[in-house]
Design an enzyme around this catalytic site. Structure first.
Site, PDB file in Angstrom:
ATOM      1  N   MET A   1      44.089  35.736  27.901  1.00 10.99           N
ATOM      2  CA  MET A   1      45.307  35.283  28.585  1.00 10.99           C
ATOM      3  C   MET A   1      45.304  35.714  30.045  1.00 10.99           C
ATOM      4  SD  MET A   1      48.118  35.985  25.599  1.00 10.99           S
ATOM      5  CE  MET A   1      49.460  35.165  26.463  1.00 10.99           C
ATOM      6  N   SER A   2      45.294  34.730  30.950  1.00 10.53           N
ATOM      7  CA  SER A   2      45.261  35.043  32.381  1.00 10.53           C
ATOM      8  C   SER A   2      46.663  35.120  32.965  1.00 10.53           C
ATOM      9  CB  SER A   2      44.475  33.965  33.121  1.00 10.53           C
ATOM     10  OG  SER A   2      45.168  32.748  33.003  1.00 10.53           O
ATOM     11  N   GLY A   3      47.663  34.738  32.172  1.00 12.55           N
ATOM     12  CA  GLY A   3      49.017  34.682  32.705  1.00 12.55           C
ATOM     13  C   GLY A   3      49.353  33.305  33.266  1.00 12.55           C
ATOM     14  N   GLY A   4      48.407  32.394  33.219  1.00  6.93           N
ATOM     15  CA  GLY A   4      48.621  31.023  33.688  1.00  6.93           C
ATOM     16  C   GLY A   4      49.058  30.121  32.540  1.00  6.93           C
TER      17      GLY A   4
ATOM     18  N   ASP B   1      47.581  27.461  31.219  1.00  4.48           N
ATOM     19  CA  ASP B   1      46.570  26.993  30.269  1.00  4.48           C
ATOM     20  C   ASP B   1      46.365  27.964  29.102  1.00  4.48           C
ATOM     21  OD1 ASP B   1      46.056  24.694  31.766  1.00  4.48           O
ATOM     22  OD2 ASP B   1      44.659  25.762  33.059  1.00  4.48           O
ATOM     23  N   SER B   2      46.066  29.201  29.430  1.00  4.27           N
ATOM     24  CA  SER B   2      45.790  30.137  28.342  1.00  4.27           C
ATOM     25  C   SER B   2      47.066  30.489  27.574  1.00  4.27           C
ATOM     26  CB  SER B   2      45.090  31.389  28.864  1.00  4.27           C
ATOM     27  OG  SER B   2      45.694  31.871  30.031  1.00  4.27           O
TER      28      SER B   2
ATOM     29  N   CYS C   1      31.623  36.019  36.987  1.00  2.40           N
ATOM     30  CA  CYS C   1      32.713  36.683  36.261  1.00  2.40           C
ATOM     31  C   CYS C   1      32.690  36.269  34.794  1.00  2.40           C
ATOM     32  CB  CYS C   1      34.051  36.323  36.908  1.00  2.40           C
ATOM     33  SG  CYS C   1      35.470  37.026  36.059  1.00  2.40           S
TER      34      CYS C   1
ATOM     35  N   GLY D   1      41.469  29.144  27.958  1.00  5.25           N
ATOM     36  CA  GLY D   1      42.100  27.923  28.462  1.00  5.25           C
ATOM     37  C   GLY D   1      41.161  27.076  29.293  1.00  5.25           C
TER      38      GLY D   1
ATOM     39  N   CYS E   1      39.895  34.202  42.990  1.00  6.05           N
ATOM     40  CA  CYS E   1      41.059  35.061  42.773  1.00  6.05           C
ATOM     41  C   CYS E   1      41.079  36.293  43.659  1.00  6.05           C
ATOM     42  CB  CYS E   1      41.161  35.445  41.300  1.00  6.05           C
ATOM     43  SG  CYS E   1      39.851  36.533  40.709  1.00  6.05           S
TER      44      CYS E   1
HETATM   45  N1  ATP Z   1      42.186  38.000  33.935  1.00  4.94           N
HETATM   46  C1  ATP Z   1      41.945  37.332  32.811  1.00  4.94           C
HETATM   47  N2  ATP Z   1      42.056  37.931  31.610  1.00  4.94           N
HETATM   48  C2  ATP Z   1      41.806  37.258  30.461  1.00  4.94           C
HETATM   49  N3  ATP Z   1      41.429  35.980  30.434  1.00  4.94           N
HETATM   50  C3  ATP Z   1      41.298  35.333  31.591  1.00  4.94           C
HETATM   51  C4  ATP Z   1      41.547  35.962  32.845  1.00  4.94           C
HETATM   52  N4  ATP Z   1      41.333  35.055  33.817  1.00  4.94           N
HETATM   53  C5  ATP Z   1      40.970  33.921  33.215  1.00  4.94           C
HETATM   54  N5  ATP Z   1      40.940  34.067  31.870  1.00  4.94           N
HETATM   55  C6  ATP Z   1      40.576  33.061  30.862  1.00  4.94           C
HETATM   56  O1  ATP Z   1      39.711  32.123  31.450  1.00  4.94           O
HETATM   57  C7  ATP Z   1      40.323  30.824  31.432  1.00  4.94           C
HETATM   58  C8  ATP Z   1      39.944  30.042  32.660  1.00  4.94           C
HETATM   59  O2  ATP Z   1      40.318  30.764  33.794  1.00  4.94           O
HETATM   60  P1  ATP Z   1      40.526  30.042  35.163  1.00  4.94           P
HETATM   61  O3  ATP Z   1      40.734  31.101  36.166  1.00  4.94           O
HETATM   62  O4  ATP Z   1      39.469  29.031  35.330  1.00  4.94           O
HETATM   63  O5  ATP Z   1      41.799  29.187  34.907  1.00  4.94           O
HETATM   64  P2  ATP Z   1      43.281  29.422  35.223  1.00  4.94           P
HETATM   65  O6  ATP Z   1      43.753  28.332  36.075  1.00  4.94           O
HETATM   66  O7  ATP Z   1      43.508  30.821  35.668  1.00  4.94           O
HETATM   67  O8  ATP Z   1      43.842  29.191  33.750  1.00  4.94           O
HETATM   68  P3  ATP Z   1      45.259  29.571  33.307  1.00  4.94           P
HETATM   69  O9  ATP Z   1      46.132  28.372  33.571  1.00  4.94           O
HETATM   70  O10 ATP Z   1      45.141  29.927  31.874  1.00  4.94           O
HETATM   71  O11 ATP Z   1      45.613  30.723  34.191  1.00  4.94           O
HETATM   72  C9  ATP Z   1      41.808  31.098  31.305  1.00  4.94           C
HETATM   73  O12 ATP Z   1      42.490  30.004  30.735  1.00  4.94           O
HETATM   74  C10 ATP Z   1      41.803  32.299  30.397  1.00  4.94           C
HETATM   75  O13 ATP Z   1      41.619  31.941  29.038  1.00  4.94           O
END
Ligand code: ATP
Length: 364
Positions: free
Chosen positions: A7-10, A12-13, A100, A124, A197
């Site tokens: 879970m990134s907090g966004g 999608d995840s 990463c 996500g 990021c």
């Molecule tokens: N800091 C984090 N911790 C855990 N999982 C992460 C983290 N950053 C990204 N992810 C995982 O990698 C996926 C893809 O990351 P990406 O940065 O490409 O998309 P995103 O736009 O940040 O997605 P989201 O809408 O979920 O934030 C995320 O959906 C999540 O499942």
């Protein structure tokens, strides 16, 4: 089944966690703390900073699932940020998101998932995992605008077997946001993350200069024929194929010029006319194969940069040297440090990092 969601907090995840929970799975959320922008933590779209961890926790609370936060800042700094700066200092153009995924995200989260007794990990990412006759295959997402397969080529077969990508079949982001709204997730309208990021406001050369001051030292801009056309403020600002930011070296008379090479040793940026761009054969290292490596030259499609459609090419694998030689069917700009990802239609066959263009030839 018990499944760990990255879970990134966004949005999608968060939707992935919500959908899996709705399907009755035993969902565990996990967020990696990767980078702290200090005063800039509230910046929109910083995928791994304070506000995002808070958002992930809120979603986990709403879904009533456990949520872990892992501090991976020092690992991220060494394996991703330092590698990013080192790559520029070698005259390359790196892709930190792939590093990463390769060194931190998949590695550490799959490990955590296994420790917690999960049978799979979901993210996500917009890619599809398809059950093939010989095991799971990695395919492009249904939405070509969102497809992230280029960034996931380094996923090992074992990681792929353990991973799930529930958003790969979604037609577009609007459909994903609609699910977030239906599930009552506060992040439904959160803006998409932008750029890299750990780079505030897109000022990547500041980050490079901090870690590798040598990559920010001034040097000469030289024409292929040896003429010195101008000066630059650091090789990190240049990528093979670039036509902007060259100042007075951007034209030779009426002819526009492009970066044809970046020489780290002499700190020279070499420019030439469009037809001099390296295009013949590209050498690719650090290959990760998702199919058995081909014993004879193979015709397939390759993607040499994130924002382009796969193009026809012939690839030859030298197992002894661990190198792939790629011959694109048409002119292709190959910037060292960027990924070369191989496709058979929608399926990812493997990929690696471009080292250099061999035998650059002038186009007819
Ligand atoms: N800091 C984090 N911790 C855990 N999982 C992460 C983290 N950053 C990204 N992810 C995982 O990698 C996926 C893809 O990351 P990406 O940065 O490409 O998309 P995103 O736009 O940040 O997605 P989201 O809408 O979920 O934030 C995320 O959906 C999540 O499942």
């Amino acid at each position: 089944m018990r499944i760990l969601v990255a879970m990134s907090g966004g949005v999608d995840s968060s939707v992935v966690a919500g959908l899996l929970r709705e399907q009755g799975h035993d969902v565990i959320g996990a967020t990696l703390q990767l980078y702290d922008h200090g005063a800039a933590t509230a910046r929109r779209g910083a995928c791994c900073a304070g506000q995002d961890i808070h958002d992930a926790r809120r979603v986990a609370d709403r879904l009533d699932i456990p949520h872990y936060v892992l501090d991976r800042e020092s690992r991220f700094r060494d394996a991703v940020v330092q590698d990013f700066a080192d790559s520029y200092a070698r005259g390359e153009t790196p892709i930190p998101c792939i590093r990463c995924n390769q060194t931190v995200k998949f590695h550490d989260l799959v490990g955590l998932a296994r420790d917690l007794g999960a049978e799979a990990m979901a993210t996500g990412h917009y890619v599809r995992r398809v059950e093939g006759p010989a095991g799971p295959e990695l395919h492009r997402a249904a939405d070509p605008q969102r497809d992230q397969s280029y960034f996931l080529f380094a996923t090992t077969p074992e990681q792929l077997a353990f991973s799930r990508f529930p958003l790969g079949d979604y037609p577009d982001k609007a459909a994903v946001r609609a699910v977030a709204a239906r599930l009552g997730l506060a992040v439904a309208e959160k803006p998409d993350s932008q750029d890299i990021c750990f780079v505030p406001q897109g000022r990547y050369h500041d980050v490079v200069a901090k870690h590798r001051p040598d990559a920010a030292e001034a040097g000469e801009i030289v024409h292929l024929d040896g003429r010195v056309l101008g000066r630059h403020q650091g090789i990190a600002r240049y990528t093979v194929g670039q036509g902007r930011g060259l100042g007075q070296a951007s034209r030779d008379g009426a002819e526009p010029l492009y970066v044809t090479g970046v020489e780290a040793g002499t700190r020279r940026v070499v420019v030439g006319p469009r037809q001099a761009l390296p295009r013949a054969v590209v050498e690719v290292g650090e290959m990760n194969w998702l199919v058995p490596p081909p014993a004879t030259p193979l015709r397939c499609q390759v993607k040499l940069r994130a924002r382009e459609m796969p193009r026809d090419a012939e690839v030859a694998w030298d197992a002894a040297a661990g190198l792939l030689r790629v011959t694109p069917a048409e002119v292709a700009i190959a910037a060292p440090g960027q990924a070369c990802v191989l496709y058979d239609g929608d399926r990812v066959l493997g990929g690696g990092f471009m080292r250099r263009a061999l035998g650059a030839v002038a186009a007819a």
